[in-house]
Design an enzyme around this catalytic site. Structure first.
Site, PDB file in Angstrom:
ATOM      1  CD  GLU A  36      -3.072  -0.432   0.070  1.00  0.00           C
ATOM      2  OE1 GLU A  36      -3.078  -0.132  -1.143  1.00  0.00           O
ATOM      3  OE2 GLU A  36      -3.681  -1.405   0.534  1.00  0.00           O
ATOM      4  CG  HIS A  37      -0.196   4.910   0.490  1.00  0.00           C
ATOM      5  ND1 HIS A  37      -0.589   6.087  -0.119  1.00  0.00           N
ATOM      6  CD2 HIS A  37      -1.248   4.488   1.223  1.00  0.00           C
ATOM      7  CE1 HIS A  37      -1.831   6.366   0.241  1.00  0.00           C
ATOM      8  NE2 HIS A  37      -2.266   5.408   1.048  1.00  0.00           N
ATOM      9  CG  ASP A  39       0.430   2.766  -6.600  1.00  0.00           C
ATOM     10  OD1 ASP A  39       0.667   3.595  -5.693  1.00  0.00           O
ATOM     11  OD2 ASP A  39      -0.674   2.712  -7.194  1.00  0.00           O
ATOM     12  CB  SER A 125     -10.290   0.313  -7.583  1.00  0.00           C
ATOM     13  OG  SER A 125      -9.023   0.427  -7.053  1.00  0.00           O
ATOM     14  CB  SER A 126     -15.814   2.931  -7.234  1.00  0.00           C
ATOM     15  OG  SER A 126     -15.418   4.111  -6.592  1.00  0.00           O
ATOM     16  CG  ASP A 171      -6.230   1.704  -7.450  1.00  0.00           C
ATOM     17  OD1 ASP A 171      -5.558   0.895  -6.784  1.00  0.00           O
ATOM     18  OD2 ASP A 171      -6.658   2.776  -6.985  1.00  0.00           O
ATOM     19  CE1 TYR A 220      -2.965   7.525  -3.036  1.00  0.00           C
ATOM     20  CE2 TYR A 220      -2.240   9.231  -4.563  1.00  0.00           C
ATOM     21  CZ  TYR A 220      -2.336   7.903  -4.209  1.00  0.00           C
ATOM     22  OH  TYR A 220      -1.777   6.941  -5.024  1.00  0.00           O
TER      23      TYR A 220
HETATM   24  C1  GLA Z   1      -5.226   4.510  -4.189  1.00  0.00           C
HETATM   25  C2  GLA Z   1      -4.442   4.894  -5.454  1.00  0.00           C
HETATM   26  C3  GLA Z   1      -3.395   3.823  -5.785  1.00  0.00           C
HETATM   27  C4  GLA Z   1      -2.536   3.473  -4.586  1.00  0.00           C
HETATM   28  C5  GLA Z   1      -3.407   3.225  -3.358  1.00  0.00           C
HETATM   29  C6  GLA Z   1      -2.583   3.051  -2.114  1.00  0.00           C
HETATM   30  O1  GLA Z   1      -6.003   3.385  -4.408  1.00  0.00           O
HETATM   31  O2  GLA Z   1      -5.310   5.052  -6.542  1.00  0.00           O
HETATM   32  O3  GLA Z   1      -2.611   4.264  -6.873  1.00  0.00           O
HETATM   33  O4  GLA Z   1      -1.571   4.446  -4.342  1.00  0.00           O
HETATM   34  O5  GLA Z   1      -4.326   4.265  -3.118  1.00  0.00           O
HETATM   35  O6  GLA Z   1      -1.810   1.904  -2.201  1.00  0.00           O
END
Ligand code: GLA
Length: 359
Positions: A36-37, A39, A125-126, A171, A220
């Site tokens: 997580e966080h 990418d 991821s909608s 995503d 973010y």
């Molecule tokens: C959201 C972003 C992704 C990723 C995640 C955290 O979903 O769209 O690109 O950074 O947060 O892992």
């Protein structure tokens, strides 16, 4: 699910436009198991597509404008297909127009109807699902073959340029190229990926904390800037190139030091989790999820008290046999739980919340 959502979209399309659609592509949502966080730090991630998603019914229109109906919201949009201007406020229209604006060949005027069954703002991821389903509709409508990676990049640019979120590409890649029942080990640096089957005796569950992500795009984007600020004095273009040892001897200020510590340790956890998955070692996999959650909570500071409470509760129910952690961007949203399949019903029944079963 599978055909239920496209069937529903086709029926709603007929009600709205008085005729049957020419096509109804679907795109799933995703749940991230771990990574997580990382990418947007060129890291490694391990997402899985889920059955819930978005369907877009489409037909070529005889008029001059593209007309769009967001059935779940009872809202509409229309625009000239050759100039889909960016809407002033960010909402679902931003994604439709963003994808239309980037389509490389000329788009004809279309009638579109969108429906989905992913909860918005719950970390599943909608928006990527919407973008990829739209891209698939445009591909069908223009008779274009588009590979999943190009489609994912188009959807990521839409997030950046039309929704103002400086997201990574996990995503969009998971939604465009994921395989049901498989974890996708994606290298966000070169976008290479491999699918690994989730062992038959593991269950993956998603539990919604009930806290929807509010206006947190600023948070973010700030995390992304902090990661870049941490990489620069270390002489690397991304934290992917920093080892745990190098980080320990670097003298970064806070919060950059903590952010970098999360990213570097999380990338190592993805590697370890992939090995655990391949060895069907669920206790080890679960332990990595627990460590990942603590790191997101304490070092990256993207969790939420309600999410922490839910993770602790689930962890208590699952014990050492599996693990739970927040999934997605954070600040609320969903928790992912991986546990022995034989215990999934019992754990789901012990909760007073809706549980989505991935496997
Ligand atoms: C959201 C972003 C992704 C990723 C995640 C955290 O979903 O769209 O690109 O950074 O947060 O892992």
């Amino acid at each position: 699910m599978t055909d239920a959502l496209p069937d529903k979209a086709a029926a709603l399309f007929r009600d709205q436009f008085g005729t049957a659609p020419d096509g109804v592509p679907f795109a799933p949502g995703r749940v991230n198991l771990i990574g997580e966080h990382v990418d947007y730090n060129d890291g490694l991630v391990l997402p899985v597509p889920i059955a819930a998603g978005t369907a877009v019914a489409w037909k070529r229109s005889s008029g001059d404008e593209t007309r769009v109906r967001a059935a779940d919201l009872g809202e509409e949009d229309s625009f000239a297909p050759d100039s889909p201007h960016k809407p002033e406020a960010v909402d679902w229209r931003s994604y439709v127009r963003g994808m239309a604006a980037q389509w490389e060949s000329e788009l004809p005027a279309l009638d579109l109807l969108i429906t989905g069954n992913l909860p918005r703002g719950s970390g599943l991821s909608s928006s990527a699902s919407l973008c990829i389903a739209l891209g698939r509709a445009f591909a069908e409508a223009t008779g274009t073959e588009i590979d999943p990676t190009s489609l994912a990049k188009m959807a990521q640019r839409t997030e950046h340029e039309y929704a103002g979120v400086a997201c990574g590409i996990m995503d969009q890649m998971a939604v465009a190229a994921g395989k049901p029942g498989h974890a996708m080990l994606l290298d966000c640096r070169d976008l290479s990926y491999r699918h690994f089957a989730i062992p038959d005796d593991w269950a993956v569950l998603i539990v919604d904390s009930g806290v929807t992500r509010g206006l947190v795009d600023g948070e973010y984007n700030a995390r992304r800037r902090q990661c870049e600020a941490a990489a620069s004095p270390l002489g690397v273009s991304s934290l992917r190139d920093v080892s745990v040892g190098e980080l320990a001897s670097a003298d970064l200020p806070e919060p950059e030091a903590s952010r970098a510590q999360h990213v570097v340790s999380e990338i190592a956890r993805v590697k370890a989790a992939t090995k655990a998955l391949l060895a069907s070692d669920l206790p080890r996999f679960g332990n990595l999820l627990r460590e990942g959650h603590a790191s997101l909570r304490d070092l990256f500071e993207v969790s939420h008290p309600a999410v922490d409470e839910l993770v602790a509760r689930l962890q208590g129910l699952v014990g050492e046999e599996g693990g739970a952690r927040m999934t997605g961007a954070g600040f609320g949203g969903s928790v992912v739980v991986v546990l022995p399949k034989s215990r999934a019903d019992g754990v789901a029944d012990a909760l007073d919340k809706d549980v989505l079963r991935v496997t």
